[in-house]
Design a protein around this motif. Structure first.
Motif, PDB file in Angstrom:
ATOM      1  N   GLU A 330       0.836  -1.199   0.000  1.00 48.15           N
ATOM      2  CA  GLU A 330       0.000   0.000   0.000  1.00 48.15           C
ATOM      3  C   GLU A 330       0.872   1.252   0.000  1.00 48.15           C
ATOM      4  OE1 GLU A 330      -3.136   0.046  -0.432  1.00 48.15           O
ATOM      5  OE2 GLU A 330      -3.521  -2.104  -0.219  1.00 48.15           O
ATOM      6  N   ASP A 331       1.941   1.204   0.795  1.00 49.21           N
ATOM      7  CA  ASP A 331       2.892   2.321   0.805  1.00 49.21           C
ATOM      8  C   ASP A 331       3.537   2.487  -0.560  1.00 49.21           C
ATOM      9  OD1 ASP A 331       4.901   4.191   2.355  1.00 49.21           O
ATOM     10  OD2 ASP A 331       6.151   2.777   1.238  1.00 49.21           O
ATOM     11  N   ALA A 332       3.861   1.358  -1.204  1.00 51.96           N
ATOM     12  CA  ALA A 332       4.489   1.413  -2.519  1.00 51.96           C
ATOM     13  C   ALA A 332       3.532   2.010  -3.556  1.00 51.96           C
ATOM     14  CB  ALA A 332       4.928   0.016  -2.949  1.00 51.96           C
ATOM     15  N   PHE A 333       2.260   1.622  -3.518  1.00 52.04           N
ATOM     16  CA  PHE A 333       1.276   2.192  -4.442  1.00 52.04           C
ATOM     17  C   PHE A 333       1.182   3.706  -4.256  1.00 52.04           C
ATOM     18  CE2 PHE A 333      -1.170  -2.052  -4.563  1.00 52.04           C
ATOM     19  CZ  PHE A 333      -0.571  -2.409  -5.749  1.00 52.04           C
ATOM     20  N   GLU A 334       1.099   4.136  -3.003  1.00 54.97           N
ATOM     21  CA  GLU A 334       0.956   5.573  -2.737  1.00 54.97           C
ATOM     22  C   GLU A 334       2.178   6.345  -3.223  1.00 54.97           C
ATOM     23  OE1 GLU A 334       0.142   8.689   0.972  1.00 54.97           O
ATOM     24  OE2 GLU A 334       0.277   6.538   1.354  1.00 54.97           O
ATOM     25  N   THR A 335       3.358   5.820  -2.916  1.00 52.82           N
ATOM     26  CA  THR A 335       4.580   6.500  -3.346  1.00 52.82           C
ATOM     27  C   THR A 335       4.690   6.521  -4.868  1.00 52.82           C
ATOM     28  OG1 THR A 335       5.732   5.846  -1.321  1.00 52.82           O
ATOM     29  CG2 THR A 335       7.100   6.462  -3.204  1.00 52.82           C
ATOM     30  N   ALA A 336       4.416   5.383  -5.503  1.00 49.40           N
ATOM     31  CA  ALA A 336       4.544   5.295  -6.957  1.00 49.40           C
ATOM     32  C   ALA A 336       3.542   6.202  -7.665  1.00 49.40           C
ATOM     33  CB  ALA A 336       4.371   3.853  -7.416  1.00 49.40           C
ATOM     34  N   LYS A 337       2.363   6.380  -7.076  1.00 50.83           N
ATOM     35  CA  LYS A 337       1.351   7.229  -7.704  1.00 50.83           C
ATOM     36  C   LYS A 337       1.602   8.710  -7.453  1.00 50.83           C
ATOM     37  CE  LYS A 337      -2.538   4.000  -8.039  1.00 50.83           C
ATOM     38  NZ  LYS A 337      -3.942   3.717  -7.692  1.00 50.83           N
ATOM     39  N   THR A 338       2.002   9.062  -6.238  1.00 51.00           N
ATOM     40  CA  THR A 338       2.153  10.479  -5.908  1.00 51.00           C
ATOM     41  C   THR A 338       3.504  11.050  -6.319  1.00 51.00           C
ATOM     42  OG1 THR A 338       2.917   9.930  -3.666  1.00 51.00           O
ATOM     43  CG2 THR A 338       0.556  10.308  -3.961  1.00 51.00           C
ATOM     44  N   GLU A 339       4.539  10.198  -6.398  1.00 49.53           N
ATOM     45  CA  GLU A 339       5.880  10.708  -6.661  1.00 49.53           C
ATOM     46  C   GLU A 339       6.484  10.246  -7.981  1.00 49.53           C
ATOM     47  OE1 GLU A 339       8.580  10.297  -3.403  1.00 49.53           O
ATOM     48  OE2 GLU A 339       7.004  10.517  -1.906  1.00 49.53           O
ATOM     49  N   LEU A 340       5.996   9.106  -8.526  1.00 47.02           N
ATOM     50  CA  LEU A 340       6.665   8.516  -9.690  1.00 47.02           C
ATOM     51  C   LEU A 340       5.752   8.361 -10.901  1.00 47.02           C
ATOM     52  CD1 LEU A 340       8.666   5.779  -7.758  1.00 47.02           C
ATOM     53  CD2 LEU A 340       9.533   7.965  -8.590  1.00 47.02           C
ATOM     54  N   GLY A 341       4.535   8.871 -10.821  1.00 44.15           N
ATOM     55  CA  GLY A 341       3.677   8.878 -11.997  1.00 44.15           C
ATOM     56  C   GLY A 341       3.079   7.543 -12.384  1.00 44.15           C
ATOM     57  N   LEU A 342       2.875   6.629 -11.426  1.00 46.71           N
ATOM     58  CA  LEU A 342       2.320   5.324 -11.759  1.00 46.71           C
ATOM     59  C   LEU A 342       0.968   5.454 -12.463  1.00 46.71           C
ATOM     60  CD1 LEU A 342       2.490   2.212 -11.555  1.00 46.71           C
ATOM     61  CD2 LEU A 342       1.348   2.386  -9.326  1.00 46.71           C
ATOM     62  N   ALA A 343       0.156   6.415 -12.045  1.00 41.64           N
ATOM     63  CA  ALA A 343      -1.183   6.570 -12.614  1.00 41.64           C
ATOM     64  C   ALA A 343      -1.232   7.582 -13.752  1.00 41.64           C
ATOM     65  CB  ALA A 343      -2.164   6.967 -11.511  1.00 41.64           C
ATOM     66  N   HIS A 344      -0.087   8.036 -14.232  1.00 33.68           N
ATOM     67  CA  HIS A 344      -0.052   9.086 -15.267  1.00 33.68           C
ATOM     68  C   HIS A 344       0.198   8.538 -16.661  1.00 33.68           C
ATOM     69  CE1 HIS A 344       1.154  12.114 -11.869  1.00 33.68           C
ATOM     70  NE2 HIS A 344      -0.092  11.680 -11.770  1.00 33.68           N
ATOM     71  N   ASN A 345      -0.069   7.259 -16.856  1.00 35.53           N
ATOM     72  CA  ASN A 345       0.130   6.654 -18.167  1.00 35.53           C
ATOM     73  C   ASN A 345      -0.886   7.193 -19.169  1.00 35.53           C
ATOM     74  OD1 ASN A 345       0.763   4.905 -20.298  1.00 35.53           O
ATOM     75  ND2 ASN A 345      -0.596   3.312 -19.504  1.00 35.53           N
ATOM     76  N   GLU A 346      -0.401   7.697 -20.292  1.00 34.19           N
ATOM     77  CA  GLU A 346      -1.281   8.260 -21.324  1.00 34.19           C
ATOM     78  C   GLU A 346      -1.441   7.324 -22.526  1.00 34.19           C
ATOM     79  OE1 GLU A 346      -0.449  12.980 -21.032  1.00 34.19           O
ATOM     80  OE2 GLU A 346       1.315  11.735 -21.433  1.00 34.19           O
TER      81      GLU A 346
END
Length: 365
Positions: A330-346
């Motif tokens: 859960e921590d990894a998901f949050e970090t990857a989404k807020t800091e590394l653009g995990l959810a920013h795939n276009e």
């Protein structure tokens, strides 16, 4: 900073053989730098601006128009993680996360439940495996979940460039494939932890045959029974939990949280101790214990249930520690989404999703 820069250079060198052309490798490096940069949004335009490019075309090409194998990158990430975090008692944690989307074209998108939003909404779902040890945690595997509405629509699958070999697979089946890949790659771990979506028979059997312990969430309606002559228990997890006497509950921490130890009350019932070869004659004579672990919230008394499998004599404190390792993903998901653009795939394609997510996994590692 020098140590961080050195490991980043080493990571780029590790993935260089995946790209045939130097220009593609340079684009991948720029993409990775963009993910690790300070921009809050990791979109193509933002990454391009950070790289000094006049437009997002080079960043977009790495996801869709060039030829390279995202599965090979996944394997490199796994090897990097294991080299850094390896421990014999590590836990492989399986979980999923949602990616909110508009429209219908993005591969795998549809109206489905995601815990990320806490509701049914238009999204993609990715199933992930994280490696968790005392040294830290990082992702080592991932796959996009395709609902039946996708796998039964050949035109839609072709439009999203889904490989022909991909067919419908449930989330537990995706998780099982990840567990088997980790075992096949000789990833050192002793346990698997997952929530109730993944506490099913196929995963349990595969782990037992590989001598791996597990703490897998189940619903309150999951049936348990005792094979121990000294313990007469049978029924659903919910029914069994109601009969646990007060003195059998232990207050233990599931690990450190942001506000201190994450304390719960726990009860453990070892239901059966048997030789491994009772499940498969090819296995050895070691003794393993099947059990039910129950967690009770201190605030509202809410119960959670787990089916467990562990070497005989494993203390309840160890099982609680294994279950507590689930917070890491859960921590990894949050970090990857807020800091590394995990959810920013276009990208809308199958390959684009797996390439983007694999690059984010490398950035996280």
């Amino acid at each position: 900073m020098e140590l961080w820069s050195t490991t980043l250079r080493q990571a780029k060198q590790r993935v260089r053989p995946l790209f045939a052309a130097p220009s593609v490798a340079a684009s991948a490096n720029a993409f990775l730098d963009g993910l690790l940069g300070g921009e809050r949004r990791k979109t193509g335009w933002m990454r391009a601006e950070a790289a000094g490019d006049p437009g997002p075309w080079r960043q977009q090409a790495i996801l869709g128009r060039t030829h390279w194998d995202a599965e090979a990158l996944r394997d490199v990430v796994r090897d990097v993680v294991v080299e850094t975090l390896a421990a014999p008692d590590a836990v492989l944690v399986i979980d999923e996360t949602g990616f909110l989307k508009q429209g219908k074209a993005s591969c795998g998108v549809g109206r489905q439940y995601t815990g990320s939003a806490g509701k049914i909404t238009n999204c993609q779902i990715g199933v992930f495996a994280a490696y968790v040890s005392e040294q830290g945690h990082a992702f080592i595997d991932r796959q996009l979940y395709l609902p039946k509405a996708w796998t039964q629509d050949e035109a839609r699958m072709q439009a999203a460039h889904v490989p022909e070999a991909i067919t419908f697979a449930t989330k537990p089946q995706l998780a099982l494939a990840m567990v088997e890949r980790a075992i096949g790659a000789e990833v050192p771990f002793s346990w698997v932890a997952a929530d109730s979506i993944y506490g099913v028979g196929e995963i349990e059997l595969a782990l037992r045959r590989a001598y791996k312990g597990y703490v897998l969430g189940v619903t309150g309606q999951h049936h348990f029974w005792s094979w121990d002559a000294n313990l007469d228990v049978a029924g659903t997890a919910e029914e069994i939990a109601k009969g646990i006497p007060d003195q059998d509950w232990l207050r233990l921490s599931a690990g450190a949280g942001t506000k201190g130890p994450r304390l719960f009350d726990w009860a453990y019932l070892p239901l059966a101790t048997l030789q491994a070869d009772a499940l498969d004659v090819a296995l050895d004579q070691s003794l393993w214990t099947r059990g039910l672990l129950v967690r009770r919230s201190l605030s509202d008394g809410a119960l959670a249930y787990f089916t467990t499998w562990c070497p005989a004599g494993t203390p309840v404190e160890r099982l609680v520690t294994v279950e507590g390792r689930r917070w890491a993903i859960e921590d990894a998901f949050e970090t990857a989404k807020t800091e590394l653009g995990l959810a920013h795939n276009e990208s809308r394609s199958w390959h684009g999703w797996h390439r983007h997510v694999s690059l984010v996994m490398l950035a996280f590692a």
